[in-house]
Design an enzyme around this catalytic site. Sequence first.
Site, PDB file in Angstrom:
ATOM      1  CG  HIS A  72      -2.106  -0.898   1.052  1.00 27.76           C
ATOM      2  ND1 HIS A  72      -3.307  -0.678   1.666  1.00 27.76           N
ATOM      3  CD2 HIS A  72      -2.266  -2.016   0.306  1.00 27.76           C
ATOM      4  CE1 HIS A  72      -4.169  -1.628   1.311  1.00 27.76           C
ATOM      5  NE2 HIS A  72      -3.553  -2.462   0.504  1.00 27.76           N
ATOM      6  CE1 TYR A 200      -6.369   3.779  10.861  1.00 25.29           C
ATOM      7  CE2 TYR A 200      -5.507   4.050   8.640  1.00 25.29           C
ATOM      8  CZ  TYR A 200      -5.443   3.459   9.893  1.00 25.29           C
ATOM      9  OH  TYR A 200      -4.449   2.550  10.180  1.00 25.29           O
ATOM     10  N   PRO A 292      -4.793   0.632  18.587  1.00 28.52           N
ATOM     11  CG  PRO A 292      -6.650  -0.664  17.996  1.00 28.52           C
ATOM     12  CD  PRO A 292      -6.032   0.043  19.144  1.00 28.52           C
ATOM     13  CE  LYS A 296       3.720   3.574  13.325  1.00 29.47           C
ATOM     14  NZ  LYS A 296       3.710   2.978  11.997  1.00 29.47           N
ATOM     15  CE1 TYR A 383      -1.579   4.116   9.355  1.00 27.21           C
ATOM     16  CE2 TYR A 383      -0.378   2.925   7.651  1.00 27.21           C
ATOM     17  CZ  TYR A 383      -1.472   3.049   8.495  1.00 27.21           C
ATOM     18  OH  TYR A 383      -2.450   2.080   8.476  1.00 27.21           O
TER      19      TYR A 383
HETATM   20  P1  RFL Z   1       1.157 -11.294  21.845  1.00 25.30           P
HETATM   21  O1  RFL Z   1       0.761 -11.405  20.430  1.00 25.30           O
HETATM   22  O2  RFL Z   1       0.105 -10.930  22.835  1.00 25.30           O
HETATM   23  O3  RFL Z   1       1.826 -12.677  22.254  1.00 25.30           O
HETATM   24  C1  RFL Z   1       2.125 -12.984  23.611  1.00 25.30           C
HETATM   25  C2  RFL Z   1       2.109 -14.491  23.760  1.00 25.30           C
HETATM   26  O4  RFL Z   1       2.470 -14.837  25.113  1.00 25.30           O
HETATM   27  C3  RFL Z   1       1.596 -15.844  25.566  1.00 25.30           C
HETATM   28  N1  RFL Z   1       1.545 -15.798  27.062  1.00 25.30           N
HETATM   29  C4  RFL Z   1       2.197 -16.681  27.843  1.00 25.30           C
HETATM   30  N2  RFL Z   1       2.978 -17.741  27.551  1.00 25.30           N
HETATM   31  C5  RFL Z   1       3.486 -18.448  28.607  1.00 25.30           C
HETATM   32  N3  RFL Z   1       3.229 -18.145  29.902  1.00 25.30           N
HETATM   33  C6  RFL Z   1       2.455 -17.093  30.237  1.00 25.30           C
HETATM   34  N4  RFL Z   1       2.211 -16.790  31.524  1.00 25.30           N
HETATM   35  C7  RFL Z   1       1.901 -16.299  29.175  1.00 25.30           C
HETATM   36  N5  RFL Z   1       1.101 -15.203  29.135  1.00 25.30           N
HETATM   37  C8  RFL Z   1       0.906 -14.921  27.853  1.00 25.30           C
HETATM   38  C9  RFL Z   1       0.256 -15.508  24.929  1.00 25.30           C
HETATM   39  O5  RFL Z   1      -0.621 -16.636  24.880  1.00 25.30           O
HETATM   40  C10 RFL Z   1       0.721 -15.071  23.536  1.00 25.30           C
HETATM   41  O6  RFL Z   1       0.760 -16.132  22.626  1.00 25.30           O
HETATM   42  O7  RFL Z   1       2.350 -10.256  22.044  1.00 25.30           O
HETATM   43  P2  RFL Z   1       3.589  -9.863  21.064  1.00 25.30           P
HETATM   44  O8  RFL Z   1       4.261 -11.105  20.573  1.00 25.30           O
HETATM   45  O9  RFL Z   1       4.352  -8.837  21.794  1.00 25.30           O
HETATM   46  O10 RFL Z   1       2.895  -9.206  19.770  1.00 25.30           O
HETATM   47  C11 RFL Z   1       2.217  -7.997  19.873  1.00 25.30           C
HETATM   48  C12 RFL Z   1       1.099  -7.927  18.837  1.00 25.30           C
HETATM   49  O11 RFL Z   1       0.311  -9.100  18.933  1.00 25.30           O
HETATM   50  C13 RFL Z   1       0.210  -6.684  19.037  1.00 25.30           C
HETATM   51  O12 RFL Z   1       1.003  -5.565  19.345  1.00 25.30           O
HETATM   52  C14 RFL Z   1      -0.602  -6.352  17.758  1.00 25.30           C
HETATM   53  O13 RFL Z   1      -1.556  -7.349  17.514  1.00 25.30           O
HETATM   54  C15 RFL Z   1      -1.294  -5.002  17.915  1.00 25.30           C
HETATM   55  N6  RFL Z   1      -2.165  -4.671  16.768  1.00 25.30           N
HETATM   56  C16 RFL Z   1      -1.645  -4.159  15.602  1.00 25.30           C
HETATM   57  N7  RFL Z   1      -0.309  -3.998  15.460  1.00 25.30           N
HETATM   58  C17 RFL Z   1       0.208  -3.559  14.265  1.00 25.30           C
HETATM   59  O14 RFL Z   1       1.431  -3.401  14.168  1.00 25.30           O
HETATM   60  N8  RFL Z   1      -0.570  -3.276  13.166  1.00 25.30           N
HETATM   61  C18 RFL Z   1      -1.915  -3.411  13.238  1.00 25.30           C
HETATM   62  O15 RFL Z   1      -2.597  -3.194  12.224  1.00 25.30           O
HETATM   63  C19 RFL Z   1      -2.501  -3.842  14.480  1.00 25.30           C
HETATM   64  N9  RFL Z   1      -3.831  -3.997  14.593  1.00 25.30           N
HETATM   65  C20 RFL Z   1      -3.539  -4.846  16.864  1.00 25.30           C
HETATM   66  C21 RFL Z   1      -4.349  -4.491  15.748  1.00 25.30           C
HETATM   67  C22 RFL Z   1      -4.131  -5.378  18.017  1.00 25.30           C
HETATM   68  C23 RFL Z   1      -5.495  -5.535  18.068  1.00 25.30           C
HETATM   69  N10 RFL Z   1      -6.030  -6.092  19.249  1.00 25.30           N
HETATM   70  C24 RFL Z   1      -6.856  -7.234  19.273  1.00 25.30           C
HETATM   71  C25 RFL Z   1      -5.515  -5.666  20.533  1.00 25.30           C
HETATM   72  C26 RFL Z   1      -5.718  -4.638  15.796  1.00 25.30           C
HETATM   73  C27 RFL Z   1      -6.310  -5.128  16.952  1.00 25.30           C
HETATM   74  C28 RFL Z   1      -7.794  -5.228  16.992  1.00 25.30           C
HETATM   75  C1  PHB Z   2      -6.204  -4.215  10.528  1.00 25.14           C
HETATM   76  O1  PHB Z   2      -6.313  -4.450   9.307  1.00 25.14           O
HETATM   77  O2  PHB Z   2      -6.505  -5.073  11.388  1.00 25.14           O
HETATM   78  C2  PHB Z   2      -5.777  -2.875  10.985  1.00 25.14           C
HETATM   79  C3  PHB Z   2      -5.339  -1.962  10.044  1.00 25.14           C
HETATM   80  C4  PHB Z   2      -4.950  -0.693  10.454  1.00 25.14           C
HETATM   81  C5  PHB Z   2      -4.989  -0.381  11.798  1.00 25.14           C
HETATM   82  C6  PHB Z   2      -5.396  -1.310  12.738  1.00 25.14           C
HETATM   83  C7  PHB Z   2      -5.808  -2.580  12.327  1.00 25.14           C
HETATM   84  O3  PHB Z   2      -4.629   0.866  12.186  1.00 25.14           O
END
Ligand code: RFL
Ligand code: PHB
Length: 388
Positions: A72, A200, A292, A296, A383
């Site tokens: 993109h 957005y 989110p 980031k 971004y």
């Molecule tokens: P995770 O993915 O939460 O993984 C942590 C892992 O640790 C395990 N765990 C344990 N294991 C052993 N013993 C314990 N006591 C434990 N406690 C926990 C968990 O089961 C899990 O498997 O953290 P990590 O690896 O730091 O990754 C971070 C990302 O997952 C997170 O920052 C992103 O998903 C955030 N996020 C987005 N980030 C982006 O860069 N671009 C995006 O577009 C974006 N969109 C989003 C998002 C997060 C969202 N939610 C659901 C919060 C959109 C959404 C809706």
């Molecule tokens: C997504 O596609 O899940 C998504 C994209 C952009 C964002 C957050 C989540 O800022």
Amino acid sequence: MRTEVVIIGAGPAGLLLGQLLHKHGIDNVILERQTGEYVLGRVRAGVIEQVTIDLLDEAGVGARMHEDGLVHEGVQICVDGVRHRISFAELTGKAVMVYGQTEITKDLMDGRAAAGAPTIYAAYDVHLHGIFGDKPHVTFRADGKTQEIACDFVAGCDGFHGVCRKSVPAHAITAHERVYPLGWLGILSDTPPVSDELIYVHHPLGFALCSMRSPTRSRYYLQCSLAEDVDSWPDDRFWEELRPRLDDKARARLVTGPSIEKSIAPLRSFVAEPMRFGRLYLAGDAAHIVPPTGAKGLNLAASDVRYLSQALVEHYAEKSDAGLDHYSERALNRVWKAERFSWWMTTMLHRISENPFDQKIQLAELDYLFRSKAAATVFAENYVGLPY
Ligand code: RFL
Ligand code: PHB
């Protein structure tokens, strides 16, 4: 059992760190509380920065991403039915990739399986011992028995609700937090996206985001109150709430269909300082959370892992601890800039305040963003991701 680095958590941070360490011949074991299937079932991030793409390539797991990911070169912001485009290509010469976190996690899991590196899923009651001494060890329960791994270092990649950050004495850690009075209700559906680029949406009814996973799979989000229960959102209600927030063109292109996933995520900004405690190093959501809106979270997890993997490689290959000693400072420098950008985008785009003054300020900010090349460049630079 003994290894060099015990990694707690098999999310993107833990798996990517494991892969990079393995590539440099550093032994590591990953302990994950959930099953692999459960980890793969979580629908989360969708947008990755060039620096994250480069790191996945370096880890040797980028092939499928280059085939299936969508490049993109810009993003769209819709204010009260009028769409504006911000061109990353023109303003920064860079782009982002739309490729789901689920797919990245799968690629990393496959890479780890191919490397033959150990991951213990369904590892319960993880406890860290002796992190402030020379010989830390980790105990946990798996297969019905208590087990122990001795190691040189522990990497806390266990997300916001993990055990690692909570193992640190309260006096050694400072938490900075802002909780927003809202959440994102997200839906995934096998319908074509309304646009080739993310939109957005700022609207009096509340924020919305039109995103995607592929040319046939859409991801949409709606701002919702924290009191909402996902069960009170049948698919029809979701589409009815989304439709009026869109511009005419997007509305005409909106194809609705059954959801294949639906969830609510609260919005939060959080930073724990420092990110190193003796021989425990936190990375990713274990140390910080961003709302989110700026996409980031996953990218910050990757940048922490880059600093930490380099520091560990320096320790083992060059016998230098300079990288480990500076890890927290280097990681936090980038974290705070992403925190600022995510907070700014969140406050600019959501309906947070009912005070007409605050609403006018939001509109002035958006208008300035669309009219000023300098403002648009600031947005675009952040971004696509700040340099390491
Ligand atoms: P995770 O993915 O939460 O993984 C942590 C892992 O640790 C395990 N765990 C344990 N294991 C052993 N013993 C314990 N006591 C434990 N406690 C926990 C968990 O089961 C899990 O498997 O953290 P990590 O690896 O730091 O990754 C971070 C990302 O997952 C997170 O920052 C992103 O998903 C955030 N996020 C987005 N980030 C982006 O860069 N671009 C995006 O577009 C974006 N969109 C989003 C998002 C997060 C969202 N939610 C659901 C919060 C959109 C959404 C809706
Ligand atoms: C997504 O596609 O899940 C998504 C994209 C952009 C964002 C957050 C989540 O800022």
